[in-house]
Design a protein around this motif. Sequence first.
Motif, short mmCIF file in Angstrom:
data_model
loop_
_atom_site.label_atom_id
_atom_site.label_comp_id
_atom_site.label_asym_id
_atom_site.label_seq_id
_atom_site.Cartn_x
_atom_site.Cartn_y
_atom_site.Cartn_z
N ILE A 130 0.93 -1.12 0.00
CA ILE A 130 -0.14 -0.05 -0.03
C ILE A 130 0.93 1.40 -0.01
O ILE A 130 1.74 1.59 0.99
CB ILE A 130 -0.94 0.04 1.21
N LEU A 131 0.92 2.01 -1.00
CA LEU A 131 1.53 3.00 -1.39
C LEU A 131 1.01 4.61 -1.12
O LEU A 131 0.02 4.50 -1.40
CB LEU A 131 2.57 2.87 -2.61
N GLU A 162 3.53 12.13 -9.08
CA GLU A 162 2.38 12.96 -8.77
C GLU A 162 1.19 11.79 -8.58
O GLU A 162 1.17 11.02 -9.26
CB GLU A 162 1.77 13.73 -9.89
N PHE A 163 0.29 11.86 -7.41
CA PHE A 163 -0.36 10.90 -7.01
C PHE A 163 -1.32 10.32 -7.96
O PHE A 163 -1.62 9.15 -8.27
CB PHE A 163 -1.11 11.34 -5.70
N GLU A 164 -2.04 11.27 -8.66
CA GLU A 164 -3.00 10.78 -9.72
C GLU A 164 -2.72 10.29 -10.72
O GLU A 164 -3.34 9.40 -11.57
CB GLU A 164 -3.99 11.83 -10.08
N ILE A 165 -1.39 10.21 -11.35
CA ILE A 165 -0.72 9.79 -12.73
C ILE A 165 -0.79 8.33 -12.57
O ILE A 165 -0.23 7.43 -11.81
CB ILE A 165 0.61 10.18 -12.82
N GLY A 166 -1.36 7.80 -13.39
CA GLY A 166 -1.22 6.15 -13.72
C GLY A 166 -2.01 5.31 -12.82
O GLY A 166 -1.63 4.06 -12.58
N ARG A 184 2.42 1.90 -14.37
CA ARG A 184 2.87 2.52 -12.97
C ARG A 184 3.27 1.41 -11.95
O ARG A 184 4.36 1.60 -11.39
CB ARG A 184 1.80 3.25 -12.31
N ALA A 185 2.63 0.31 -11.85
CA ALA A 185 3.02 -0.88 -10.79
C ALA A 185 4.24 -1.28 -11.38
O ALA A 185 5.15 -1.68 -10.25
CB ALA A 185 1.89 -1.84 -11.03
N CYS A 224 8.68 10.40 -13.75
CA CYS A 224 8.81 9.69 -12.74
C CYS A 224 10.30 10.35 -12.12
O CYS A 224 11.03 10.84 -12.76
CB CYS A 224 9.38 8.34 -13.16
N ARG A 225 10.24 10.25 -10.80
CA ARG A 225 11.49 10.86 -10.03
C ARG A 225 12.35 10.07 -9.58
O ARG A 225 13.34 10.62 -9.07
CB ARG A 225 10.71 11.49 -8.75
#
Length: 285
Positions: A130-131, A162-166, A184-185, A224-225
Amino acid sequence: MADFSSRSYSFYIAYCYNMCYKYTIGVVMANKIIELYKILYDEIPYFSSYLMELGYSYSLLQKYKKRGWIESPYKSVYIKPGSYISPLGIIYSFQNQKNMKIHIGGTTALILKGISEQVYSISEMKNYYILSPVRIFVPKWIKRFCSKNNLKLNFKQLDIFEFEIGLTSFNYNKMNITISSTERAVLEMLSLIRTRNDYFDTLKYFELIGELRANVIMKLLENCRSIKSKRLFLYLSERYNKEYLQKINKNSIILGNGPRRIINEGSKSVYIQKYDIEIPMEIIP
């Protein structure tokens, strides 16, 4: 006699008022429990703070509990009578009752999408990632729940997007749970590599992953950071001859400067010059 009649009348009025009050309270309690039952579902824990926001006071919840209309397996947590709590129910409650910015990600999201060496039913899943972009306070009852049910709920702070992306929605038992898309996973999985075994598992997943959506992975790589994750993703995609790699504009991806070591264990490694990364020697075919 008049005085007695007056006292009798006052007593009668008080009695009627008391009966009406009890009847009114009883009707209110009955109506509210009916409304409550409309939102109670199996597997979902309901936090007292959430129920209080809906108009169910602590004292009212205690009365419901005493009458067996709801159950409270843990402090400040309520469930439908005869129901039980599941890991997905917990995550759903955090997302929808606490409005926490959390999601199921990494290998857990891949398994939920059917990408795994073994075929799991949801009831057989024992390990969840859980991220969240921020640190999450985990209530003590969660640890007790996990210990009792032989589960691992790994709440990880991971701020690489950013939280919502993907993100996408996973529908299960009337719950819409936010999880990572496959693309994203995969990048989250790479970012969470800590040991050689993690890396070996990653290779297995890359063999199982089909063709990713080039436009989605491109957007993720651009945002992606994690430099390490991006370099490793490109290397493994090339190694496993993924077709989507031909549709990606690598020039628009920031890959940073300086070498990156995939794991920090003191084992021998191999340097991949093209992507300026060091990977464990044992995994080179």
